[in-house]
Design an enzyme around this catalytic site. Structure first.
Site, PDB file in Angstrom:
ATOM      1  N   GLY A  61       0.811  -1.202   0.000  1.00 45.84           N
ATOM      2  CA  GLY A  61       0.000   0.000   0.000  1.00 45.84           C
ATOM      3  C   GLY A  61       0.847   1.254   0.000  1.00 45.84           C
ATOM      4  O   GLY A  61       1.984   1.243  -0.479  1.00 45.84           O
ATOM      5  N   CYS A  62       0.326   2.325   0.550  1.00 43.60           N
ATOM      6  CA  CYS A  62       0.998   3.623   0.546  1.00 43.60           C
ATOM      7  C   CYS A  62       2.419   3.534   1.098  1.00 43.60           C
ATOM      8  O   CYS A  62       2.624   3.113   2.233  1.00 43.60           O
ATOM      9  CB  CYS A  62       0.188   4.614   1.375  1.00 43.60           C
ATOM     10  SG  CYS A  62       1.017   6.186   1.632  1.00 43.60           S
ATOM     11  N   PHE A  63       3.389   3.979   0.301  1.00 43.44           N
ATOM     12  CA  PHE A  63       4.772   3.855   0.757  1.00 43.44           C
ATOM     13  C   PHE A  63       5.145   4.879   1.820  1.00 43.44           C
ATOM     14  O   PHE A  63       6.161   4.733   2.482  1.00 43.44           O
ATOM     15  CB  PHE A  63       5.776   3.884  -0.394  1.00 43.44           C
ATOM     16  CG  PHE A  63       5.582   4.944  -1.461  1.00 43.44           C
ATOM     17  CD1 PHE A  63       5.053   6.183  -1.193  1.00 43.44           C
ATOM     18  CD2 PHE A  63       5.972   4.663  -2.772  1.00 43.44           C
ATOM     19  CE1 PHE A  63       4.905   7.141  -2.179  1.00 43.44           C
ATOM     20  CE2 PHE A  63       5.823   5.615  -3.777  1.00 43.44           C
ATOM     21  CZ  PHE A  63       5.295   6.864  -3.481  1.00 43.44           C
TER      22      PHE A  63
END
Length: 231
Positions: A61-63
């Site tokens: 997901g979101c890094f």
């Protein structure tokens, strides 16, 4: 019924405002913001000297969030946010965010295996860094670009990943089975500079506060023995 529709519409709007796909403008707008309360910046490229270090790659997901989780682990020297898993060269954040590539938001981390093992990093990835049971989704972020991926470089690493999946599934930590892709590593493309170390540089951003911070806190509570001191 009218009130239900209005409430449902409002909920959808809130979800969209905090979704990863809505982040490009927000990220660039705050990329040069001043007055950050970060403990220390973690923005930076891969270490120039890789002597004694190993590399690992994950997508969860979101890094912004996953980068911070692994930055806080003892033995991890640096984490770089980027894109991996697709065939396209030099992908941009906007292209990946719109689902126009085969890449997933990923992180590449550089660690000292004498301090922290690959098996421990894999354990953190599956148990605390993200939800490995949601297909092409992490929280409000939907699309294949937010899929869960564990990249391996050797047969030994693949076995460690496979064993971890079996162990976590057997533990029933999650209500559903793990759907993480386990694939050989091919290429990692670093993300734009303004994404590196974003979590600490911009704690005031709505997405960081509502989505990233709860995930990082979950990791800290679950693995206190792994935390750097100071962070």
């Amino acid at each position: 019924m009218t009130n239900l529709l209005k409430n449902g519409f409002a909920a959808v709007c809130i979800l969209l405002l905090t979704a990863c796909s809505e982040r490009p403008a927000e990220a660039q707008k705050t990329a040069t913001a001043q007055g950050s309360t970060a403990i220390r910046s973690t923005a930076g490229p891969a270490p120039a000297d890789m002597t004694g270090l190993a590399t690992a790659d994950f997508a969860g997901g979101c890094f912004w969030c996953t980068e911070e989780v692994f930055e806080e682990i003892k033995g991890v020297k640096a984490v770089v946010s980027g894109y991996s898993g697709g065939p396209e060269a030099n992908p941009t954040y906007e292209q990946v965010g719109r689902g126009e590539t085969g890449h997933a938001e990923s992180i590449q981390l550089y660690y000292d295996p004498k301090v922290v093992s690959y098996a421990t990093l894999v354990d953190v990835f599956f148990r605390a860094a993200h939800d490995p049971t949601t297909l092409n989704r992490q929280g409000p972020d939907a699309g294949a670009q937010y899929r869960s991926v564990a990249f391996y470089r050797t047969p030994e690493e693949k076995k460690i990943i496979d064993d971890a999946i079996a162990r976590v599934n057997a533990s029933k930590q999650y209500g559903n089975p793990i759907v993480t892709q386990v694939v050989p590593f091919k290429k990692f493309w670093p993300a734009e500079d303004y994404h590196q170390g974003y979590y600490r540089l911009h704690p005031e951003v709505g997405y960081v506060q509502s989505v990233s911070m709860p995930k990082v806190e979950k990791f800290r509570k679950q693995f206190p023995e792994l935390l750097k001191n100071p962070l």
